[in-house]
Design a protein around this motif. Sequence first.
Motif, PDB file in Angstrom:
ATOM      1  N   LYS A 172       0.483  -6.133   7.646  1.00 34.84           N
ATOM      2  CA  LYS A 172      -0.573  -7.026   7.185  1.00 34.84           C
ATOM      3  C   LYS A 172      -1.518  -6.419   6.161  1.00 34.84           C
ATOM      4  CE  LYS A 172      -2.922  -6.344  11.558  1.00 34.84           C
ATOM      5  NZ  LYS A 172      -3.343  -7.029  12.738  1.00 34.84           N
ATOM      6  N   ASP A 173      -1.295  -5.182   5.751  1.00 33.50           N
ATOM      7  CA  ASP A 173      -2.111  -4.599   4.693  1.00 33.50           C
ATOM      8  C   ASP A 173      -1.436  -4.701   3.327  1.00 33.50           C
ATOM      9  OD1 ASP A 173      -4.046  -3.983   6.533  1.00 33.50           O
ATOM     10  OD2 ASP A 173      -3.278  -1.964   6.903  1.00 33.50           O
ATOM     11  N   ASN A 174      -0.296  -5.347   3.264  1.00 31.69           N
ATOM     12  CA  ASN A 174       0.436  -5.534   2.019  1.00 31.69           C
ATOM     13  C   ASN A 174       0.092  -6.912   1.438  1.00 31.69           C
ATOM     14  OD1 ASN A 174       2.344  -5.985   0.005  1.00 31.69           O
ATOM     15  ND2 ASN A 174       3.965  -4.936   1.124  1.00 31.69           N
ATOM     16  N   ARG A 175      -0.340  -6.933   0.200  1.00 31.79           N
ATOM     17  CA  ARG A 175      -0.740  -8.187  -0.452  1.00 31.79           C
ATOM     18  C   ARG A 175       0.381  -9.208  -0.495  1.00 31.79           C
ATOM     19  NH1 ARG A 175      -2.559  -5.002  -5.228  1.00 31.79           N
ATOM     20  NH2 ARG A 175      -4.018  -3.720  -4.116  1.00 31.79           N
ATOM     21  N   LEU A 176       1.586  -8.750  -0.769  1.00 33.99           N
ATOM     22  CA  LEU A 176       2.701  -9.680  -0.890  1.00 33.99           C
ATOM     23  C   LEU A 176       3.064 -10.305   0.457  1.00 33.99           C
ATOM     24  CD1 LEU A 176       4.938  -7.732  -3.418  1.00 33.99           C
ATOM     25  CD2 LEU A 176       3.413  -9.655  -3.854  1.00 33.99           C
ATOM     26  N   ILE A 177       2.983  -9.529   1.520  1.00 30.47           N
ATOM     27  CA  ILE A 177       3.268 -10.067   2.858  1.00 30.47           C
ATOM     28  C   ILE A 177       2.215 -11.106   3.232  1.00 30.47           C
ATOM     29  CG2 ILE A 177       3.450  -9.500   5.322  1.00 30.47           C
ATOM     30  CD1 ILE A 177       5.778  -8.385   3.764  1.00 30.47           C
ATOM     31  N   VAL A 178       0.951 -10.785   2.993  1.00 29.92           N
ATOM     32  CA  VAL A 178      -0.127 -11.728   3.301  1.00 29.92           C
ATOM     33  C   VAL A 178       0.006 -12.976   2.432  1.00 29.92           C
ATOM     34  CG1 VAL A 178      -2.629 -12.064   3.270  1.00 29.92           C
ATOM     35  CG2 VAL A 178      -1.678  -9.932   4.134  1.00 29.92           C
ATOM     36  N   SER A 179       0.363 -12.802   1.183  1.00 28.13           N
ATOM     37  CA  SER A 179       0.549 -13.953   0.290  1.00 28.13           C
ATOM     38  C   SER A 179       1.714 -14.826   0.752  1.00 28.13           C
ATOM     39  CB  SER A 179       0.792 -13.484  -1.141  1.00 28.13           C
ATOM     40  OG  SER A 179      -0.321 -12.794  -1.631  1.00 28.13           O
ATOM     41  N   LEU A 180       2.794 -14.208   1.184  1.00 30.25           N
ATOM     42  CA  LEU A 180       3.931 -14.968   1.708  1.00 30.25           C
ATOM     43  C   LEU A 180       3.534 -15.729   2.972  1.00 30.25           C
ATOM     44  CD1 LEU A 180       6.956 -15.686   1.576  1.00 30.25           C
ATOM     45  CD2 LEU A 180       7.370 -13.662   2.992  1.00 30.25           C
ATOM     46  N   LEU A 181       2.760 -15.100   3.824  1.00 24.45           N
ATOM     47  CA  LEU A 181       2.272 -15.763   5.031  1.00 24.45           C
ATOM     48  C   LEU A 181       1.402 -16.965   4.677  1.00 24.45           C
ATOM     49  CD1 LEU A 181       2.218 -15.556   8.145  1.00 24.45           C
ATOM     50  CD2 LEU A 181       0.164 -14.159   7.900  1.00 24.45           C
ATOM     51  N   VAL A 182       0.515 -16.803   3.701  1.00 26.69           N
ATOM     52  CA  VAL A 182      -0.323 -17.918   3.245  1.00 26.69           C
ATOM     53  C   VAL A 182       0.551 -19.028   2.673  1.00 26.69           C
ATOM     54  CG1 VAL A 182      -2.047 -18.614   1.527  1.00 26.69           C
ATOM     55  CG2 VAL A 182      -2.395 -16.541   2.868  1.00 26.69           C
ATOM     56  N   ILE A 193      -4.628 -17.845  -5.037  1.00 25.49           N
ATOM     57  CA  ILE A 193      -6.031 -17.583  -4.686  1.00 25.49           C
ATOM     58  C   ILE A 193      -6.104 -16.552  -3.557  1.00 25.49           C
ATOM     59  CG2 ILE A 193      -8.137 -18.621  -3.753  1.00 25.49           C
ATOM     60  CD1 ILE A 193      -7.534 -19.364  -6.679  1.00 25.49           C
ATOM     61  N   ALA A 194      -5.216 -16.659  -2.565  1.00 22.26           N
ATOM     62  CA  ALA A 194      -5.203 -15.688  -1.465  1.00 22.26           C
ATOM     63  C   ALA A 194      -4.884 -14.281  -1.972  1.00 22.26           C
ATOM     64  CB  ALA A 194      -4.201 -16.106  -0.400  1.00 22.26           C
ATOM     65  N   PHE A 195      -3.962 -14.183  -2.914  1.00 25.59           N
ATOM     66  CA  PHE A 195      -3.618 -12.878  -3.490  1.00 25.59           C
ATOM     67  C   PHE A 195      -4.839 -12.262  -4.165  1.00 25.59           C
ATOM     68  CE2 PHE A 195      -1.980 -10.059  -6.777  1.00 25.59           C
ATOM     69  CZ  PHE A 195      -1.054  -9.312  -6.070  1.00 25.59           C
ATOM     70  N   ILE A 196      -5.551 -13.070  -4.938  1.00 32.10           N
ATOM     71  CA  ILE A 196      -6.753 -12.580  -5.633  1.00 32.10           C
ATOM     72  C   ILE A 196      -7.836 -12.196  -4.622  1.00 32.10           C
ATOM     73  CG2 ILE A 196      -8.643 -13.270  -7.161  1.00 32.10           C
ATOM     74  CD1 ILE A 196      -6.513 -15.051  -8.625  1.00 32.10           C
ATOM     75  N   GLN A 200      -9.836  -6.533   0.319  1.00 29.25           N
ATOM     76  CA  GLN A 200      -8.931  -5.829   1.212  1.00 29.25           C
ATOM     77  C   GLN A 200      -9.653  -4.747   2.016  1.00 29.25           C
ATOM     78  OE1 GLN A 200      -5.609  -3.993  -0.755  1.00 29.25           O
ATOM     79  NE2 GLN A 200      -4.535  -3.590   1.155  1.00 29.25           N
ATOM     80  N   ASP A 201     -10.521  -3.992   1.386  1.00 25.19           N
ATOM     81  CA  ASP A 201     -11.239  -2.933   2.097  1.00 25.19           C
ATOM     82  C   ASP A 201     -12.142  -3.498   3.185  1.00 25.19           C
ATOM     83  OD1 ASP A 201     -10.019  -1.062   0.467  1.00 25.19           O
ATOM     84  OD2 ASP A 201     -11.673  -1.055  -0.979  1.00 25.19           O
TER      85      ASP A 201
END
Length: 161
Positions: free
Chosen positions: A91-101, A143-146, A152-153
Amino acid sequence: MKNFILFLIGILVIFIETFFTNYISVYVSVNLLLIYCIFISLYLDKSSALILVGIVGLMSDLISGGITGLTPLLFLVISYFIFNIEKSIFKDNRLIVSLLVFVISIVYSIINAVVSAIFFVPTPLVVAFFKAIFLIPIVNTMIAFILFTLFQDKLINLREE
């Protein structure tokens, strides 16, 4: 105190979404509250996140005039789904979180399109499903990726507290 601040941020997101982003474009509206609830579900403990997304979803229905109870129910299901899969994703990977969104946005948008067709003025079926399956999830994912890149921090710190 942390949960109260997150609740206030949720209320701010509701007001931004209700009074600003819904009027930017007639064709597509970004669902900032959905993105916020996904982030909260990923980085808060289970009980706090479930309570927070339920209350924020109810406040969203009351403020925006939606069908009362539908949004909190969907947010609770989404949050519970995230808790069931969180150990199997990074869950700290942007692409994984973006795919989930993206995936959650598709399901959420389809349910909203069906409910809107039943209770409100129906839009043409082809247009509603094009928006629900392609347009809205893609915009939400961008938007979630941005937002994930920007915060993220803070999100990681939220998990550690």
